[in-house]
Design a protein around this motif. Structure first.
Motif, PDB file in Angstrom:
ATOM      1  N   VAL A  86       0.633  -1.143   0.226  1.00  0.00           N
ATOM      2  CA  VAL A  86       0.040  -0.278  -0.045  1.00  0.00           C
ATOM      3  C   VAL A  86       0.529   0.748  -0.159  1.00  0.00           C
ATOM      4  CG1 VAL A  86      -1.676   1.531   1.429  1.00  0.00           C
ATOM      5  CG2 VAL A  86      -2.346  -1.235   1.057  1.00  0.00           C
ATOM      6  N   ASP A  87       2.337   1.618   0.897  1.00  0.00           N
ATOM      7  CA  ASP A  87       3.092   2.062   0.829  1.00  0.00           C
ATOM      8  C   ASP A  87       3.372   2.796  -0.518  1.00  0.00           C
ATOM      9  OD1 ASP A  87       2.452   2.676   3.094  1.00  0.00           O
ATOM     10  OD2 ASP A  87       4.436   2.213   3.449  1.00  0.00           O
ATOM     11  N   ARG A  88       3.996   1.622  -1.822  1.00  0.00           N
ATOM     12  CA  ARG A  88       4.140   1.560  -2.951  1.00  0.00           C
ATOM     13  C   ARG A  88       2.912   2.718  -4.059  1.00  0.00           C
ATOM     14  NH1 ARG A  88       8.162   2.293  -0.348  1.00  0.00           N
ATOM     15  NH2 ARG A  88      10.049   1.259  -0.497  1.00  0.00           N
ATOM     16  N   ALA A  89       1.935   1.940  -3.220  1.00  0.00           N
ATOM     17  CA  ALA A  89       0.677   2.659  -4.043  1.00  0.00           C
ATOM     18  C   ALA A  89      -0.131   4.153  -3.878  1.00  0.00           C
ATOM     19  CB  ALA A  89      -0.862   1.775  -3.512  1.00  0.00           C
ATOM     20  N   LEU A  90       0.285   4.489  -2.299  1.00  0.00           N
ATOM     21  CA  LEU A  90       0.758   6.126  -2.475  1.00  0.00           C
ATOM     22  C   LEU A  90       1.992   6.764  -2.639  1.00  0.00           C
ATOM     23  CD1 LEU A  90      -1.125   5.278   0.771  1.00  0.00           C
ATOM     24  CD2 LEU A  90      -2.184   6.273  -0.866  1.00  0.00           C
ATOM     25  N   GLN A  91       2.677   6.404  -2.477  1.00  0.00           N
ATOM     26  CA  GLN A  91       3.641   6.844  -3.588  1.00  0.00           C
ATOM     27  C   GLN A  91       3.676   7.601  -5.471  1.00  0.00           C
ATOM     28  OE1 GLN A  91       7.680   4.502  -2.975  1.00  0.00           O
ATOM     29  NE2 GLN A  91       8.101   4.937  -5.281  1.00  0.00           N
ATOM     30  N   GLU A  92       4.134   8.768  -4.855  1.00  0.00           N
ATOM     31  CA  GLU A  92       3.962   9.068  -6.286  1.00  0.00           C
ATOM     32  C   GLU A  92       4.801   9.070  -7.537  1.00  0.00           C
ATOM     33  OE1 GLU A  92       2.410  12.189  -6.457  1.00  0.00           O
ATOM     34  OE2 GLU A  92       1.521  12.327  -4.530  1.00  0.00           O
ATOM     35  N   PRO A  93       3.975   8.693  -8.778  1.00  0.00           N
ATOM     36  CA  PRO A  93       4.095   8.448  -9.713  1.00  0.00           C
ATOM     37  C   PRO A  93       5.330   8.611 -10.182  1.00  0.00           C
ATOM     38  CG  PRO A  93       1.735   9.258  -9.957  1.00  0.00           C
ATOM     39  CD  PRO A  93       2.671   9.237  -9.069  1.00  0.00           C
ATOM     40  N   GLY A  94       6.272   8.062 -11.401  1.00  0.00           N
ATOM     41  CA  GLY A  94       7.707   8.727 -11.516  1.00  0.00           C
ATOM     42  C   GLY A  94       8.712   8.348  -9.982  1.00  0.00           C
ATOM     43  N   ILE A  95       8.664   8.256  -9.269  1.00  0.00           N
ATOM     44  CA  ILE A  95       9.332   7.667  -8.067  1.00  0.00           C
ATOM     45  C   ILE A  95      10.139   6.077  -8.188  1.00  0.00           C
ATOM     46  CG2 ILE A  95       9.728   7.494  -6.136  1.00  0.00           C
ATOM     47  CD1 ILE A  95       8.580  10.049  -5.494  1.00  0.00           C
ATOM     48  N   PRO A  96      11.105   5.693  -9.169  1.00  0.00           N
ATOM     49  CA  PRO A  96      11.293   4.361  -9.597  1.00  0.00           C
ATOM     50  C   PRO A  96      11.698   3.557  -8.032  1.00  0.00           C
ATOM     51  CG  PRO A  96      13.318   5.945  -9.086  1.00  0.00           C
ATOM     52  CD  PRO A  96      12.581   6.440  -9.654  1.00  0.00           C
ATOM     53  N   LEU A  97      11.383   2.939  -8.246  1.00  0.00           N
ATOM     54  CA  LEU A  97      11.060   1.466  -7.107  1.00  0.00           C
ATOM     55  C   LEU A  97      12.630   1.389  -7.233  1.00  0.00           C
ATOM     56  CD1 LEU A  97       7.889  -0.012  -6.773  1.00  0.00           C
ATOM     57  CD2 LEU A  97       8.579   2.102  -5.122  1.00  0.00           C
ATOM     58  N   GLY A  98      12.902   0.054  -6.195  1.00  0.00           N
ATOM     59  CA  GLY A  98      13.703  -0.880  -5.682  1.00  0.00           C
ATOM     60  C   GLY A  98      14.758  -1.500  -5.125  1.00  0.00           C
ATOM     61  N   GLU A  99      14.007  -1.803  -4.107  1.00  0.00           N
ATOM     62  CA  GLU A  99      14.110  -2.014  -2.561  1.00  0.00           C
ATOM     63  C   GLU A  99      13.986  -3.421  -2.150  1.00  0.00           C
ATOM     64  OE1 GLU A  99      13.137  -1.118   1.684  1.00  0.00           O
ATOM     65  OE2 GLU A  99      12.563   0.849   0.366  1.00  0.00           O
ATOM     66  N   LEU A 100      14.474  -4.246  -1.780  1.00  0.00           N
ATOM     67  CA  LEU A 100      14.584  -5.778  -1.480  1.00  0.00           C
ATOM     68  C   LEU A 100      14.073  -5.966  -0.017  1.00  0.00           C
ATOM     69  CD1 LEU A 100      15.080  -9.029  -1.013  1.00  0.00           C
ATOM     70  CD2 LEU A 100      17.327  -8.306  -0.461  1.00  0.00           C
ATOM     71  N   HIS A 101      12.774  -6.644   0.539  1.00  0.00           N
ATOM     72  CA  HIS A 101      12.120  -6.485   1.341  1.00  0.00           C
ATOM     73  C   HIS A 101      12.112  -7.408   2.278  1.00  0.00           C
ATOM     74  CE1 HIS A 101      10.230  -2.434   1.198  1.00  0.00           C
ATOM     75  NE2 HIS A 101      10.082  -2.841  -0.371  1.00  0.00           N
ATOM     76  N   ALA A 102      12.911  -8.016   3.351  1.00  0.00           N
ATOM     77  CA  ALA A 102      13.636  -9.476   3.509  1.00  0.00           C
ATOM     78  C   ALA A 102      12.837  -9.791   4.723  1.00  0.00           C
ATOM     79  CB  ALA A 102      14.912  -9.628   3.527  1.00  0.00           C
ATOM     80  N   PHE A 103      12.021 -10.946   5.271  1.00  0.00           N
ATOM     81  CA  PHE A 103      11.459 -11.044   6.398  1.00  0.00           C
ATOM     82  C   PHE A 103      12.508 -13.118   6.256  1.00  0.00           C
ATOM     83  CE2 PHE A 103       8.948  -8.492   4.248  1.00  0.00           C
ATOM     84  CZ  PHE A 103       7.969  -7.807   5.540  1.00  0.00           C
ATOM     85  N   GLU A 104      12.743 -12.501   8.035  1.00  0.00           N
ATOM     86  CA  GLU A 104      13.111 -13.414   8.377  1.00  0.00           C
ATOM     87  C   GLU A 104      11.817 -15.176   9.130  1.00  0.00           C
ATOM     88  OE1 GLU A 104      16.676 -13.440  10.716  1.00  0.00           O
ATOM     89  OE2 GLU A 104      17.904 -12.396  10.055  1.00  0.00           O
ATOM     90  N   TRP A 105      12.177 -16.171   8.932  1.00  0.00           N
ATOM     91  CA  TRP A 105      11.138 -17.065   9.487  1.00  0.00           C
ATOM     92  C   TRP A 105      11.547 -17.589  10.907  1.00  0.00           C
ATOM     93  CZ3 TRP A 105       8.489 -20.872   6.225  1.00  0.00           C
ATOM     94  CH2 TRP A 105       7.783 -20.265   5.288  1.00  0.00           C
ATOM     95  N   SER A 106      10.462 -18.055  11.903  1.00  0.00           N
ATOM     96  CA  SER A 106      10.942 -18.411  13.179  1.00  0.00           C
ATOM     97  C   SER A 106       9.511 -20.008  13.215  1.00  0.00           C
ATOM     98  CB  SER A 106      10.024 -17.521  13.917  1.00  0.00           C
ATOM     99  OG  SER A 106      10.805 -16.108  13.909  1.00  0.00           O
ATOM    100  N   LEU A 107       9.627 -20.657  14.429  1.00  0.00           N
ATOM    101  CA  LEU A 107       9.483 -21.886  13.923  1.00  0.00           C
ATOM    102  C   LEU A 107       7.885 -21.556  15.610  1.00  0.00           C
ATOM    103  CD1 LEU A 107       8.684 -24.764  14.316  1.00  0.00           C
ATOM    104  CD2 LEU A 107      10.556 -25.061  16.784  1.00  0.00           C
TER     105      LEU A 107
END
Length: 342
Positions: free
Chosen positions: A313-334
């Protein structure tokens, strides 16, 4: 002028809402686009006044005109691999909740053909759950859409950001946590998986199971593997096959939560007690796992769905024309629950 035209009330306009709220039309447009939430320059009191004026006048934004004027569609598109999977349902629910807070509409593709859909109708952002088996073609399609200005968030365990964001949640280390946890409690465990995972040359959730047994000097027995397709009914049938054998296993490692839930239901059908007669663990940490009886032990990122939805949703709200390219990593747990004798 006809009598019908005389009776028909004038459609409320942006200007009328601005006059009623005592603000400029630009402020009304900004607030009703959803961008004012958490944004600079518009107080909560002003935003509330605008919303109250719009409601009183029964004003609804003209989304088509708004898209032409602002370059926004107000749409978040989700391309999900399997709509009946608790993982997909949890993603859709979390994104829809976050999108609604900003006046955005969530659209879910039924056939998963994200490229054709985005060619026909762009979205403020598109979330793509996997780019397909032909990864070279998938990357080409992503590059084509990025070149056209389409904002993309891709869920993939190996893809690198390249004009689009990547959400990475590597299942293999987490899967090993699941297998090891079950092997600590049971001597004879089986695997409920897909045929593609079992025959692939690439590391998979099944290869984790095979390697964990090999490290203990044990081989995978054919009768301890059952295959399911991408349906809950198929997983239920495969689990029944495993648990109906005279020498049934005393533990099941399922490579998805929905297959693990199907295994628990199959055990119930056969009159078996979970975890006393058979322990079950899944992969994914989907919300449905905590609701079944007994609650499902699983592995996965903690608070993943809400955090992933916020990225989208943050990317949807971001102004058009601003390039993306971020990695969002999530670690796993038991996450240990009752299905493995917590």
């Amino acid at each position: 002028m006809t009598e019908a035209m005389q009776r028909e009330p004038a459609r409320p306009t942006l200007k009328m809402v601005a006059q009623a709220a005592g603000v400029s039309t630009a402020t009304v447009s900004y607030v009703l686009s959803g961008r004012s939430k958490g944004g600079p320059g518009v107080s909560d009191t002003t935003a509330r006044r605008v919303h109250e004026a719009a409601a009183a006048l029964n004003y609804h934004p003209n989304r088509f005109a708004q898209a032409v004027r602002t370059g926004r569609t107000g749409v978040v598109q989700l391309s999900l691999h399997m709509l009946s999977d608790p993982w997909s349902l949890a993603v859709a629910d979390a994104v829809n909740t976050a999108a609604n807070e900003h006046g955005l509409t969530t659209m879910i593709l039924a056939d998963g053909d994200w490229f054709s859909a985005l060619e026909r109708q762009p979205a403020d952002v598109a979330f793509i759950d996997g780019i397909g088996a032909d990864r070279a073609e998938g990357r080409r399609r992503l590059a084509t859409l990025v070149e056209r200005g389409q904002k993309l968030v891709v869920f993939d365990e190996t893809l690198e950001p390249d004009g689009f964001d990547v959400i990475r949640s590597d299942a293999l280390p987490g899967s090993r946590l699941a297998v090891d946890h079950l092997l600590e409690r049971r001597d004879d465990i089986a695997c409920l998986t897909t045929r593609g995972a079992a025959t692939s040359d690439r590391p998979s959730r099944f290869s984790v199971f095979r390697d964990a047994l090999a490290e203990r000097g044990r081989a995978v027995r054919d009768e301890r593997v059952a295959f399911f397709r991408d349906t809950q009914a198929s997983a239920f049938t495969a689990a029944l096959e495993l648990l109906s054998r005279p020498d049934r296993p005393d533990g099941i490692y399922a490579t998805t939560d929905f297959a693990a839930i199907a295994a628990i239901n199959a055990a119930h059908r056969l009159g078996l007690r979970v975890p006393d007669d058979v322990a079950v663990i899944g992969v994914g940490n989907t919300p449905d796992g905590s609701l079944i009886e007994p609650a499902l032990s699983t592995v996965g990122p903690v608070d993943f769905y809400r955090q992933q939805a916020q990225v989208i949703v943050d990317r949807a709200l971001q102004e058009p024309g601003i390039p993306l390219g971020e990695l969002h990593a999530f670690e796993w747990s038991l996450i240990v629950r009752d299905s493995t004798g917590a």
